[in-house]
Scaffold this motif. Sequence first.
Motif, PDB file in Angstrom:
ATOM      1  N   THR A 117       0.769  -1.126   0.068  1.00  0.00           N
ATOM      2  CA  THR A 117       0.088  -0.001   0.093  1.00  0.00           C
ATOM      3  C   THR A 117       0.978   1.360  -0.012  1.00  0.00           C
ATOM      4  O   THR A 117       1.702   1.238   0.704  1.00  0.00           O
ATOM      5  N   LEU A 146      -2.933   4.059   8.340  1.00  0.00           N
ATOM      6  CA  LEU A 146      -2.257   2.888   8.354  1.00  0.00           C
ATOM      7  C   LEU A 146      -2.319   2.053   9.457  1.00  0.00           C
ATOM      8  O   LEU A 146      -2.126   0.994   9.590  1.00  0.00           O
ATOM      9  N   ALA A 152       4.456  -1.195   3.224  1.00  0.00           N
ATOM     10  CA  ALA A 152       3.560  -0.032   3.468  1.00  0.00           C
ATOM     11  C   ALA A 152       4.431   1.168   3.294  1.00  0.00           C
ATOM     12  O   ALA A 152       5.496   1.165   3.762  1.00  0.00           O
TER      13      ALA A 152
END
Lengths: 450, 321
Positions: A56, A97, A110
């Motif tokens: 991500t 997050l 991420a």
Amino acid sequence: MNVLRARVATTAAVAAGLALTMAACAPGGGGSKTSDEPSTVSTDITSAGDVTLKLTDFWGSAEGKWIEQVIADFEKKYPNVTIKRTTEDWGQLNSTLNLQLQDDDGPDIATANNGWQSLGTLAKGGLVLNLDPYVKAYGWDKTVPTTIARQNQFTTDFKTMGSGSWFSTPMARTSLIGLYYNADKLKKLGIDPPKTLDELEADAAKAKAAGEVPFEYGSLDGSTSVLLGLQAVLANKDKLNDYIYDDPSVKASDVAMTDAVTTVKKWADAGWFPKDFAGIDYQTAVANFVGGQGVFRWEYTGSLGLDAKQQGHFGYVQLPQASGKTVGVGAAPGAMVVSSKSKHPDVAAAFLDYLMSPAAGQAAVDLGLVPALSPDVTVPASSLSLTGESAAAKTLDSDDGYVPYFDWSSPTMLDTLGQNLQLVFAGKMTPDKFTSAVDADRDAFLSGQS
Amino acid sequence: MSSLARSTSARTEAGAPASVPGAAPSAPAVRRRSLRRRRRWVGLAFAALPLGIYGLVVLVPLVQSIQYSFYQWDGVSTPSWVGVQNYVTFLTDPVLRSTFSHVLVLIGFFALLPIALGLLSAALLTRGQQHGMAIYRWIFFLPQVMTTVVIALVFKRIYAPDGPLNQALRAVGLGSLARTWLGDFTWALPALGLIGTWVTFGFCMVLFISGTSAIAPELYEAARVDGAGPVREFFAITLPGLRGQLAIALTLTITAALRTFDLVWITTHGGPGTSTLTPAVALYKAAFQNPQVGLAAAIGVVMAVLCLAVALVITRVSERD
């Protein structure tokens, strides 16, 4: 009567329920498990079997193309690995997050934001892996300049940033604060790109005399790039690093904060900013500069959104300090983290390693992005700004001259800088008071840490 | 509802003989009572799903917020109990406390000014029948149905240094009044407030016009026969007749002022300095930008209590005879 009694009973039940919930344990979270360090690590990816990783990130346009290119190259190198990419906008990802990483179906890799606000909080909550075993396995401590490596480190008691274990990695790209100039205007004014701060001020005066706006800037939403860019030219590199990395013995006055604010205020009073800069927001100022207003602009690299043609008309310089050494505000555009819940940390770490490779750096240059950690990239000569930016990154890599973004020093620092800078411009605060406000903000944060 | 009432009355009829001391309850009475009890459970069973969802999405977060507000918490790691410290911070920190005075200014612009203007225009418009009234109403009401984000972006343009407002001022020779409205420490808050006035004015006006048309025309005729002028008529008949509408307008506009977020966030981010910071913006910053979830929850709880208090006071006052 009966109805009333029922109502009383219900109320009592609800109240009891509330009380029970309140008395129950403290609000949830990632728990307090610290130092999630994988015990055995392997750099052998080919024999890892078929692996799918989820990534991500917050990258769009050229940056988005870059990560897709790097993923494609990585998958070609290791056909047994598939990387599924999700992209979210920066603010959205930043605020969610911590929730995503607590989810069993969350991302393996991420992009976090460096500093306490994002990375520090995730590391402290045990949501991201301590990468130290991989640092040893891949030798990152030898390939990454110290001033960049520190940006990814926290002590495992989570009291100090900038030393200790690695919780994220940088990449073969960087984001700097430096000085952009409009090359056509400089030519018209008959001046060369400045090589020192003194030359810059002389050039600005000349531009002003010729009826130009020397610096395109707007302070409506508290833009601080001019202040932080100047501070890096004026401050002692080691002290500035230590200040941001939580060393309470260093004060803001030791890192040229007062000098930088005084200079910015002097420029404002000299009419070197646009006339109504207090009412101009960041986006408008950027659009104005790219559209041909103003001669210089202090800016984060990549934020002007120059297309290939415009890149030939804007240049970039990283002004050296009075000593001749170059110090610049810079960091990787994102801190790459591996989720503690990832089932394939070895493969994830291999991908992080690939993100720091010269191949990834060349992919960045090919897309017009500023490369880092890759001194041998070839930059297209037609791009004036990228040539300047790449040269700056190369100098900072070799001089080990990076200082992190100042707002990493406390979660509220960016607000403090922006708000108080507006007060200084309005004549409602002196540079000295500004510097004490900065110290007060950081000290309040530090006292809450311990 | 009606079945409940019926079963209650059935119980009292049957219950009277059954409660004679020493006498065993008669069989029909017991059956009726258990039937009543079952009906009650059936009703609850029907309501269970909606109640459960309501509890899950409203009550649980509410209780959680209250709980969070007593902790220092970054949203991830282990929270630590700090008692009422977050509330104390909210009420004593000079910057956070200043948000209250900003909200008071906004209440003037969001609530008092539009209501005064709405009353005035309603009084003027309802006195005679003009053609195209519906169109005027529609135009003035339009801002109310527009998204705040759009409105904020439009006004950001209008207030820009070279925006329409300054251009207009310069065009009529009032260039000395032109300024950077949103970047000015004195003018940023009133400038934001006027956006609120523009938004809520139409709403108040439409509300008051519909309220006035519900007032019996005989009252006005009687007043005119008694020789009352337009001003007297307004204070003696229109204003008292609009008490209900006034309460609604006040409640909605004051709570809107207390909750102001998007307008400020898009135009000034709370600046210049902290001169336009509102509690909602401070809450957002604490919750999502700086990991201070406890403080954010405390701000939220205080604002919720204030909104509730405002609504209660206004309802009480307006329903008093």
